[in-house]
Design an enzyme around this catalytic site. Sequence first.
Site, PDB file in Angstrom:
ATOM      1  N   CYS A   2       0.756  -1.178   0.221  1.00  0.00           N
ATOM      2  CA  CYS A   2      -0.159  -0.240  -0.270  1.00  0.00           C
ATOM      3  C   CYS A   2       0.932   1.352   0.182  1.00  0.00           C
ATOM      4  O   CYS A   2       2.101   1.156   0.223  1.00  0.00           O
ATOM      5  CB  CYS A   2      -0.823  -0.066   1.678  1.00  0.00           C
ATOM      6  SG  CYS A   2      -1.710  -1.537   1.389  1.00  0.00           S
ATOM      7  N   ARG A  27       3.969   1.290  -6.706  1.00  0.00           N
ATOM      8  CA  ARG A  27       4.101  -0.004  -5.346  1.00  0.00           C
ATOM      9  C   ARG A  27       2.864  -0.461  -5.560  1.00  0.00           C
ATOM     10  O   ARG A  27       2.844  -1.824  -5.137  1.00  0.00           O
ATOM     11  CB  ARG A  27       3.744   0.901  -3.864  1.00  0.00           C
ATOM     12  CG  ARG A  27       4.879   1.651  -4.173  1.00  0.00           C
ATOM     13  CD  ARG A  27       4.503   2.967  -2.746  1.00  0.00           C
ATOM     14  NE  ARG A  27       3.733   2.083  -1.001  1.00  0.00           N
ATOM     15  CZ  ARG A  27       5.002   1.529  -1.034  1.00  0.00           C
ATOM     16  NH1 ARG A  27       6.472   2.247  -0.808  1.00  0.00           N
ATOM     17  NH2 ARG A  27       4.969   0.824   0.305  1.00  0.00           N
ATOM     18  N   TRP A  74      -2.871  -2.411  -1.516  1.00  0.00           N
ATOM     19  CA  TRP A  74      -2.387  -3.259  -2.163  1.00  0.00           C
ATOM     20  C   TRP A  74      -3.827  -4.802  -1.088  1.00  0.00           C
ATOM     21  O   TRP A  74      -2.590  -4.706  -0.385  1.00  0.00           O
ATOM     22  CB  TRP A  74      -1.221  -3.936  -2.005  1.00  0.00           C
ATOM     23  CG  TRP A  74      -1.078  -5.244  -2.887  1.00  0.00           C
ATOM     24  CD1 TRP A  74      -1.175  -5.734  -2.275  1.00  0.00           C
ATOM     25  CD2 TRP A  74       0.065  -5.170  -4.195  1.00  0.00           C
ATOM     26  NE1 TRP A  74      -0.477  -7.019  -2.995  1.00  0.00           N
ATOM     27  CE2 TRP A  74       0.359  -6.205  -4.395  1.00  0.00           C
ATOM     28  CE3 TRP A  74       0.155  -4.441  -5.489  1.00  0.00           C
ATOM     29  CZ2 TRP A  74       0.728  -7.401  -5.257  1.00  0.00           C
ATOM     30  CZ3 TRP A  74       0.548  -4.810  -5.751  1.00  0.00           C
ATOM     31  CH2 TRP A  74       0.253  -6.185  -6.526  1.00  0.00           C
ATOM     32  N   ASN A 100      -0.627   1.207   5.955  1.00  0.00           N
ATOM     33  CA  ASN A 100       0.017  -0.015   5.481  1.00  0.00           C
ATOM     34  C   ASN A 100       0.784  -1.006   6.213  1.00  0.00           C
ATOM     35  O   ASN A 100       0.618  -0.914   6.673  1.00  0.00           O
ATOM     36  CB  ASN A 100       1.366   0.237   4.611  1.00  0.00           C
ATOM     37  CG  ASN A 100       2.351   0.109   3.678  1.00  0.00           C
ATOM     38  OD1 ASN A 100       1.581  -1.606   3.358  1.00  0.00           O
ATOM     39  ND2 ASN A 100       3.276   0.431   3.760  1.00  0.00           N
ATOM     40  N   GLY A 101       0.451  -2.299   6.101  1.00  0.00           N
ATOM     41  CA  GLY A 101       0.827  -3.229   6.359  1.00  0.00           C
ATOM     42  C   GLY A 101      -0.420  -4.342   6.789  1.00  0.00           C
ATOM     43  O   GLY A 101      -1.156  -3.933   6.305  1.00  0.00           O
ATOM     44  N   GLU A 481      16.403 -23.153  -9.646  1.00  0.00           N
ATOM     45  CA  GLU A 481      15.809 -21.570  -9.566  1.00  0.00           C
ATOM     46  C   GLU A 481      16.952 -20.588  -9.798  1.00  0.00           C
ATOM     47  O   GLU A 481      17.066 -19.532 -10.313  1.00  0.00           O
ATOM     48  CB  GLU A 481      14.721 -21.363  -8.314  1.00  0.00           C
ATOM     49  CG  GLU A 481      14.780 -19.745  -8.114  1.00  0.00           C
ATOM     50  CD  GLU A 481      14.042 -19.547  -9.735  1.00  0.00           C
ATOM     51  OE1 GLU A 481      13.527 -20.180 -10.112  1.00  0.00           O
ATOM     52  OE2 GLU A 481      14.222 -17.807  -9.653  1.00  0.00           O
ATOM     53  N   LYS A 485      18.113 -17.804 -12.637  1.00  0.00           N
ATOM     54  CA  LYS A 485      18.268 -16.752 -12.069  1.00  0.00           C
ATOM     55  C   LYS A 485      18.906 -16.172 -13.379  1.00  0.00           C
ATOM     56  O   LYS A 485      19.318 -15.018 -14.084  1.00  0.00           O
ATOM     57  CB  LYS A 485      17.900 -15.930 -10.914  1.00  0.00           C
ATOM     58  CG  LYS A 485      17.521 -16.162 -10.913  1.00  0.00           C
ATOM     59  CD  LYS A 485      16.578 -15.002 -10.375  1.00  0.00           C
ATOM     60  CE  LYS A 485      15.036 -14.623 -10.813  1.00  0.00           C
ATOM     61  NZ  LYS A 485      14.556 -15.960 -11.214  1.00  0.00           N
ATOM     62  N   GLU A 488      18.223 -16.299 -16.908  1.00  0.00           N
ATOM     63  CA  GLU A 488      17.887 -14.605 -17.959  1.00  0.00           C
ATOM     64  C   GLU A 488      18.152 -13.885 -17.426  1.00  0.00           C
ATOM     65  O   GLU A 488      17.773 -12.947 -18.632  1.00  0.00           O
ATOM     66  CB  GLU A 488      16.347 -14.946 -15.850  1.00  0.00           C
ATOM     67  CG  GLU A 488      15.259 -15.750 -16.496  1.00  0.00           C
ATOM     68  CD  GLU A 488      14.822 -15.267 -14.966  1.00  0.00           C
ATOM     69  OE1 GLU A 488      15.241 -15.397 -14.534  1.00  0.00           O
ATOM     70  OE2 GLU A 488      13.249 -16.174 -15.642  1.00  0.00           O
ATOM     71  N   HIS A 504      25.699 -39.087 -15.090  1.00  0.00           N
ATOM     72  CA  HIS A 504      24.903 -39.754 -16.561  1.00  0.00           C
ATOM     73  C   HIS A 504      24.833 -38.499 -17.233  1.00  0.00           C
ATOM     74  O   HIS A 504      24.192 -38.401 -17.764  1.00  0.00           O
ATOM     75  CB  HIS A 504      23.225 -40.088 -16.163  1.00  0.00           C
ATOM     76  CG  HIS A 504      23.638 -41.443 -14.444  1.00  0.00           C
ATOM     77  ND1 HIS A 504      23.960 -42.556 -14.519  1.00  0.00           N
ATOM     78  CD2 HIS A 504      22.998 -41.125 -13.282  1.00  0.00           C
ATOM     79  CE1 HIS A 504      23.728 -43.243 -13.215  1.00  0.00           C
ATOM     80  NE2 HIS A 504      22.943 -41.952 -13.309  1.00  0.00           N
ATOM     81  N   LYS A 603       7.745 -10.185 -18.513  1.00  0.00           N
ATOM     82  CA  LYS A 603       7.603 -10.609 -16.568  1.00  0.00           C
ATOM     83  C   LYS A 603       5.804 -11.351 -16.625  1.00  0.00           C
ATOM     84  O   LYS A 603       5.963 -11.906 -16.146  1.00  0.00           O
ATOM     85  CB  LYS A 603       6.792  -8.069 -16.085  1.00  0.00           C
ATOM     86  CG  LYS A 603       6.438  -9.096 -14.877  1.00  0.00           C
ATOM     87  CD  LYS A 603       7.617  -9.160 -13.835  1.00  0.00           C
ATOM     88  CE  LYS A 603       7.217  -9.552 -12.866  1.00  0.00           C
ATOM     89  NZ  LYS A 603       8.607 -10.578 -11.849  1.00  0.00           N
TER      90      LYS A 603
END
Length: 608
Positions: A2, A27, A74, A100-101, A481, A485, A488, A504, A603
């Site tokens: 937020c 944000r 948010w 916010n939070g 992952e 990264k 990418e 193998h 994205k």
Amino acid sequence: MCGIVGYVGRRPGKPVILDGLRRLEYRGYDSAGIALIEEGGIDTVRAVGNLDALFAAAGENRSEACVGLGHTRWATHGKPSEENAHPHSDCSGRISIVLNGIVENYKELRARLTEHGHTFTSETDAEVVAHLIEEHGGKGLAAAVRGALGEMDGHYAFCAISADEPDVVVGTRHECPLVVGVGEHEMFFASAIPAFLTHTRRVVVLEDGDVVTLRADGAEYTDVAGEPLVREETEFPGDDDAAEKAGYETFMLKEIHEQPAALRDTLAGRLCEDGTVDLSEVGMGDDFLRRLRRIFIVACGTSYHAGLIVSYAIEQLARVPVQIDVASEFRYREPVFDPDTLVIGITQSGESADTLAAMRLAREAGSPVLALTNTPGSQATRDSDFVLYTRAGLEIGVAATKTHTAQVAAMLLLALRLAWARGSMPEDALKALGHELRTVPELAEQLLARPSAIKEIAERYHDERFFLYLGRGMGFAVCLEGALKLKEISYIPTEAYAAGEMKHGPIALLDVESPVVVVADDGPVFPKLVSNIEEVRARGADVIAVATDDNDVIGELSRDVLWIPKTDHHLAPILAVIPLQLLAYHIAGIKGLNVDQPRNLAKTVTVE
Ligand code: BG6
């Protein structure tokens, strides 16, 4: 996350606040609102959707109000709606707040306030703050805010105004950002500096527990007890772009460093004090969870890796068979569905075409579908029976980072909830894991604050033509992952392999000084991984290991060790991926590449 804007000055506040909200759009949000202290009281306008809707609702009429609050929401508790949008008022309508939070204990506060006769108009946790301030009224707004703080748990920043004190705005923070802007006969609150940067560069960054009263000509700082404080004013050196990146050189680096906050937000209100998990917001009851015979996880890219990481934990903790598939394969391989198979679609955007198609296929075949997403109101939330939100805030970097670790954390909550419902583990062991999970955001904070050799390692290997990543168990999933990264954002070919598979094939790729990244999951398979590392070293390759601080074996087996804080090995992947994100980031940076928008990538892939 937020966005908050507060204003008190000598000129009309409406355009200043609305412009401030516009500058916080990066944000991410799904609704917005503004409250102004007019002659007759507080005038509030709120709207769902982007700021154009709020601007339209607020209208062109000129307001002379010089004190007000603005907010971009948010959604965390309560769907995106006008009633749930901030600002929120108390019963009298003479107090208004933006937050916010997360107020983690909002349920018990709301119950007590309701018993005291307060009436609520929203589903949000934030609204309780307005009623708490009302309850603690009588000695001024700042004192009422301090009284409210004494009852609140969680992590938040909020601002409040009162029609009974029409010349002040009061603000406070606890683990969520809030800054003060110091203008000429005007003062600002904001969640982030861009909101007021066009008006002033004079900034006071607040500390947790600060309670600040702003008037047109200055600020008064106290602690929660009301004791006066002194806060230093600084000059913000950067431009708007730097401010949106909070001073970081790229959004990706900012988002890597936002992971502790994203983890805290994702876990807040769901991990109880006693270590148990409360996912009642999702709506899957014990009976439903007990009846499940299988789980399918479908996702793409980094979200797929989050699912793979936690698929181990779900099977080990909850003893539910888990199958995981990339959505583009799943949707065409004619999987067998049944009503006791839960299909989990993991998609931070909630819009990836293949994941949505896989979820629809499952639903049409009669399997219940859970969407794990970071985006309220996204298509995935409409194509599912249940929704579990990550609360990572908007992620701008194309290569996912904070949404990934938030996904892992959210899925671990689900694993614990499943294990509890099915009685697959002793309750005290589950509570201990829950308590340990609560510490992970802090461990991530500590990890990111550590000096590390990552930049030197990146310098040494940035010209390499190939990286091999090896791991076992969840460590293998973390390798996938980490390898993605690097691929990418640096465009260096990488391969991630289950270490047991090395003989193998992949071992043929090794040469003297080939960089081999090893994720040493310190679970029961670690001794097997040691043998694999020996095999790698026998070929002269350079081992870069990720290992927990207490690992006293890995050091002599590796050329470099990227140490992470010790935690339960089911939770360790959240920490283990962070050094791999940073390694990829620094290698790409040395190569001068655009990490926020890597070539050929989007994205969100909303087409097949
Ligand atoms: C890719 C993104 O396009 O989509 C990745 O670059 C992401 O970062 C993947 O993991 C899946 O996206 P989503 O929104 O379905 O999680």
